[in-house]
Design a protein around this motif. Sequence first.
Motif, PDB file in Angstrom:
ATOM      1  N   VAL A   8      -3.112 -14.631   1.575  1.00 45.87           N
ATOM      2  CA  VAL A   8      -3.045 -13.328   1.360  1.00 45.87           C
ATOM      3  C   VAL A   8      -2.440 -13.331   0.002  1.00 45.87           C
ATOM      4  O   VAL A   8      -2.747 -11.974  -0.757  1.00 45.87           O
TER       5      VAL A   8
ATOM      6  N   TYR B 174      -5.453  -2.620   0.223  1.00 43.32           N
ATOM      7  CA  TYR B 174      -4.949  -2.315  -1.393  1.00 43.32           C
ATOM      8  C   TYR B 174      -6.186  -2.764  -2.269  1.00 43.32           C
ATOM      9  O   TYR B 174      -6.451  -1.882  -3.229  1.00 43.32           O
ATOM     10  N   GLY B 175      -7.084  -3.660  -1.727  1.00 43.60           N
ATOM     11  CA  GLY B 175      -8.240  -4.164  -2.743  1.00 43.60           C
ATOM     12  C   GLY B 175      -9.035  -2.748  -2.665  1.00 43.60           C
ATOM     13  O   GLY B 175      -9.608  -2.766  -3.680  1.00 43.60           O
ATOM     14  N   ALA B 176      -9.440  -2.267  -1.567  1.00 42.18           N
ATOM     15  CA  ALA B 176     -10.412  -1.339  -1.551  1.00 42.18           C
ATOM     16  C   ALA B 176     -10.094  -0.149  -2.058  1.00 42.18           C
ATOM     17  O   ALA B 176     -10.744   0.648  -2.591  1.00 42.18           O
ATOM     18  N   THR B 177      -8.749   0.101  -2.306  1.00 43.00           N
ATOM     19  CA  THR B 177      -8.293   1.338  -2.836  1.00 43.00           C
ATOM     20  C   THR B 177      -7.649   1.361  -4.167  1.00 43.00           C
ATOM     21  O   THR B 177      -7.685   2.304  -4.902  1.00 43.00           O
ATOM     22  N   GLY B 178      -6.719   0.165  -4.291  1.00 45.93           N
ATOM     23  CA  GLY B 178      -6.047   0.047  -5.419  1.00 45.93           C
ATOM     24  C   GLY B 178      -4.596   0.657  -5.294  1.00 45.93           C
ATOM     25  O   GLY B 178      -4.023   0.617  -6.355  1.00 45.93           O
TER      26      GLY B 178
ATOM     27  N   THR C 114      -5.125 -13.473  -2.734  1.00 48.50           N
ATOM     28  CA  THR C 114      -5.676 -12.005  -2.438  1.00 48.50           C
ATOM     29  C   THR C 114      -5.068 -10.854  -3.224  1.00 48.50           C
ATOM     30  O   THR C 114      -5.768 -10.088  -4.070  1.00 48.50           O
ATOM     31  N   LEU C 115      -3.835 -10.780  -2.917  1.00 54.64           N
ATOM     32  CA  LEU C 115      -3.050  -9.674  -3.447  1.00 54.64           C
ATOM     33  C   LEU C 115      -3.113  -9.708  -4.945  1.00 54.64           C
ATOM     34  O   LEU C 115      -3.378  -8.919  -5.821  1.00 54.64           O
TER      35      LEU C 115
ATOM     36  N   THR D 190      -1.010   0.989  -2.661  1.00 55.14           N
ATOM     37  CA  THR D 190      -0.586   0.903  -1.450  1.00 55.14           C
ATOM     38  C   THR D 190       0.533   2.075  -0.869  1.00 55.14           C
ATOM     39  O   THR D 190       0.855   1.739   0.455  1.00 55.14           O
TER      40      THR D 190
ATOM     41  N   ASN E   8      -3.158  -2.763 -11.867  1.00 55.46           N
ATOM     42  CA  ASN E   8      -1.902  -2.466 -11.709  1.00 55.46           C
ATOM     43  C   ASN E   8      -1.128  -3.549 -11.293  1.00 55.46           C
ATOM     44  O   ASN E   8      -1.774  -4.479 -10.595  1.00 55.46           O
TER      45      ASN E   8
ATOM     46  N   PHE F 159      -6.630  -8.858  -6.581  1.00 54.37           N
ATOM     47  CA  PHE F 159      -6.777  -7.282  -6.431  1.00 54.37           C
ATOM     48  C   PHE F 159      -5.852  -6.756  -7.482  1.00 54.37           C
ATOM     49  O   PHE F 159      -6.282  -5.546  -8.216  1.00 54.37           O
ATOM     50  N   SER F 160      -4.606  -6.918  -7.681  1.00 53.05           N
ATOM     51  CA  SER F 160      -3.895  -6.482  -8.615  1.00 53.05           C
ATOM     52  C   SER F 160      -4.411  -6.586  -9.945  1.00 53.05           C
ATOM     53  O   SER F 160      -4.462  -5.658 -10.609  1.00 53.05           O
TER      54      SER F 160
ATOM     55  N   PHE G  67       3.883  -6.303  -4.258  1.00 51.84           N
ATOM     56  CA  PHE G  67       3.794  -6.814  -2.948  1.00 51.84           C
ATOM     57  C   PHE G  67       4.021  -8.198  -2.716  1.00 51.84           C
ATOM     58  O   PHE G  67       4.842  -8.611  -1.592  1.00 51.84           O
TER      59      PHE G  67
ATOM     60  N   THR H 234       1.161  -3.261  -8.426  1.00 47.84           N
ATOM     61  CA  THR H 234       1.348  -2.773  -7.233  1.00 47.84           C
ATOM     62  C   THR H 234       1.209  -4.203  -6.202  1.00 47.84           C
ATOM     63  O   THR H 234       2.146  -4.544  -5.505  1.00 47.84           O
TER      64      THR H 234
ATOM     65  N   PHE I   3      -3.790  -5.680   4.956  1.00 48.95           N
ATOM     66  CA  PHE I   3      -2.854  -4.592   4.255  1.00 48.95           C
ATOM     67  C   PHE I   3      -3.704  -4.937   2.727  1.00 48.95           C
ATOM     68  O   PHE I   3      -3.806  -4.023   2.091  1.00 48.95           O
ATOM     69  N   ALA I   4      -3.839  -6.247   2.533  1.00 52.09           N
ATOM     70  CA  ALA I   4      -4.106  -6.717   1.211  1.00 52.09           C
ATOM     71  C   ALA I   4      -5.619  -6.083   1.011  1.00 52.09           C
ATOM     72  O   ALA I   4      -5.793  -5.708  -0.341  1.00 52.09           O
ATOM     73  N   LEU I   5      -6.393  -6.150   1.824  1.00 52.47           N
ATOM     74  CA  LEU I   5      -7.784  -5.703   1.706  1.00 52.47           C
ATOM     75  C   LEU I   5      -7.901  -4.161   1.460  1.00 52.47           C
ATOM     76  O   LEU I   5      -8.499  -3.715   0.835  1.00 52.47           O
TER      77      LEU I   5
ATOM     78  N   PHE J 167      -7.710  -7.096 -10.778  1.00 56.99           N
ATOM     79  CA  PHE J 167      -8.806  -6.141 -10.839  1.00 56.99           C
ATOM     80  C   PHE J 167      -8.529  -4.804 -10.949  1.00 56.99           C
ATOM     81  O   PHE J 167      -9.311  -3.938 -11.734  1.00 56.99           O
ATOM     82  N   HIS J 168      -7.700  -4.187 -10.261  1.00 57.98           N
ATOM     83  CA  HIS J 168      -7.254  -2.685 -10.452  1.00 57.98           C
ATOM     84  C   HIS J 168      -6.466  -2.496 -11.568  1.00 57.98           C
ATOM     85  O   HIS J 168      -6.294  -1.314 -11.914  1.00 57.98           O
TER      86      HIS J 168
END
Lengths: 560, 106
Positions: free
Chosen positions: B48, A190-194, B51-52, A196, B61, B55-56, B67, B63, A186-188, B58-59
């Motif tokens: 995880v 989210y990472g791929a698309t931005g 990672t989350l 959830t 946002n 990414f948060s 999570f 979200t 799920f985390a990946l 990086f994007h």
Amino acid sequence: MPTIADKLAGLWPEIVMLLGAVACLAAGLSASARTRRLTPWIAGGTMALAWIFALWTGIDADHPLGLGGVVTYVKCLVLVLGLVLLLVCAGVPEGLKQTAAAEGARFDPGLSVRGEFYFFFLLSITGVMLTAGATDLVWLFLALELTSLPTYVMIAMTRDRTVAHESAVKYFFLGALSAAMFLYGFALIYGATGFTEFGPIRDAVAVSSETGLSDPSPLMLMGIVLSVLGLCFKVAAVPMHVYTADVYQGAATPVTAFLAVVPKVAGFAALIMVLHLLGLDRLPEPVLYLLGAIGVLTMTVGNVLAFVQTNLKRVMAYSSVANSGYMMLGLMAGLGVPGNALGNGPAAVLFFLLAYGFGSIGAFAVIAALAAQRSPDGADHTDATGVADDLEYDDLAGLWWRSPVLGGVMLVSMLTLVGMPPLSGFMGKFFLIGGVLNAGFYGLVIVLVINSAISAGYYLRIAMLTFFGESSSAPAVILPEGRRGPRVVGAVIAGIAGLLIGGLPGNSVVRNAREAFEPVPAPASAEPETVQAAADESTASAPAVARSQAAGLADAVPTP
Amino acid sequence: MLLALSSPMLSHYLLTGAVLFVLGLVGFISRRNMIQMFLCTEMMFQGVVVTLVAFSAFHGNVTGQTFVIFVLTIAAAEAALALGLVVLLFRHRRTLDASAWSALNG
């Protein structure tokens, strides 16, 4: 953009279930014995009420993936199976030594597990309903955990034997591992698309494939692959199937029936949602290879291992693994042509879940109603209620002549699982094979048919034994009325349902399963009649079965 | 090279997360002590989480960070359940060795 209030309005069935679960917990701890005995009735009433609410709420036309129909279908499916499972499970906490100790001369709420058992039972089913209704990865993760966590407690709680605790721990550790795995997936994603939320993820995937960057991005693929591998635990498919036999054997038989059905429904609902992020119709090749490999390995491993087992619960455990393999192939078959039931793989999976569910519950309910008289290795095989439930093939010898009802249910369940026409299992396999053929995977169909032939080896052995078998030692005895609870009623209902949905009532279920994947014509505000009509059609799902279950529950919940 | 190392980028955080996850996975498979096995699953969850959060950021946002809060809650619930189950087993045989529990096999 739907507001919180809109979202909550679609969750009435789950709200009812949660309230009912709390009511069960409270009733099970009540000081008056009369109220405590009402607990299973409350659980049954809650599920029936939630079912009505699920039909009343109807299909969500605004579902981000257009799977509003699937949500309603799965909710109804799990509530139907839950009602039958409740009949099978109803005697379990009442029969425990612990309950006897807690409710002796003075009621000791600290020891009582009666309320907890039904509480967790309802919570787990609520988890499945929420899984189906998820529109967000966070929500999906929480719902899957809500499905699993109660089952760990249910296994550990319902038997005083060490093996039950052992199997609960095994189940828990592998469950935690699988949760971490799909969470990483799920985390990946989210990472791929931005995002959830399902809707934006799907749009992002569509954009990336339109611009031709890569179809879809490797990160997204990696996320989907990890999610699928993690979800394999829930459906007992190959890389994560190792726990199945041990856990199914260690748990009390009625709880085993629960484990064989409820997490599997959650797993397949989640798989359909996650795979539909990429589009079930246009899954990229790596995902197809993965699903095909999992499917083939799962059914082969399941069937071969089931063939060499002698303990009936282990045979049924590997049969549950094998059936997951069949359904995995259905997921890769694509949605086919709208309006044509043959060719829609995921719809076939939805139907197969019902057929498999009734077949499995029937078999486990019969095993739960019997008690072995011998102990093969001298070990204590009795459960907390003093029943030896580690049945071997020989224990079923001549069951039909001692109890035509139990023997008949066993026969119907086995024939359903083999896929004998005109039973529901035949319809299920027919639509699955039709879907896979339509998608052009001829090799996989051959593997599926060969595997069905292997599975006939052990299913028919059980069916033959109930008629013609002669036991060398004393065969299993049927539990007396007070000890077995309403299990026989549950078995009979599962058997009848397995028979019926192979016939005409099955047609409407199949139609509902197919229509679940077709977009709902119009949003509720524009044309209320259309949505109402769609909701009504989903109401028709398993009509006869539904009524017989409602009637069965009223008759069968244990009377003090 | 030095510049790339001195200013942390997304890939560094992702790598940290992945290493935590894989270490947890390897530990889970190789360890036999039940508490250690449980801690290994916790480590996978933490991988995880890293990672989350990465990414948060990086994007741009929150979200992913939201999570994380839910993941931590579930991890706490699982910890409570795991310790309960392990204590239950420990009472039977006075050992935490997972290989001592093999009544079910076959």
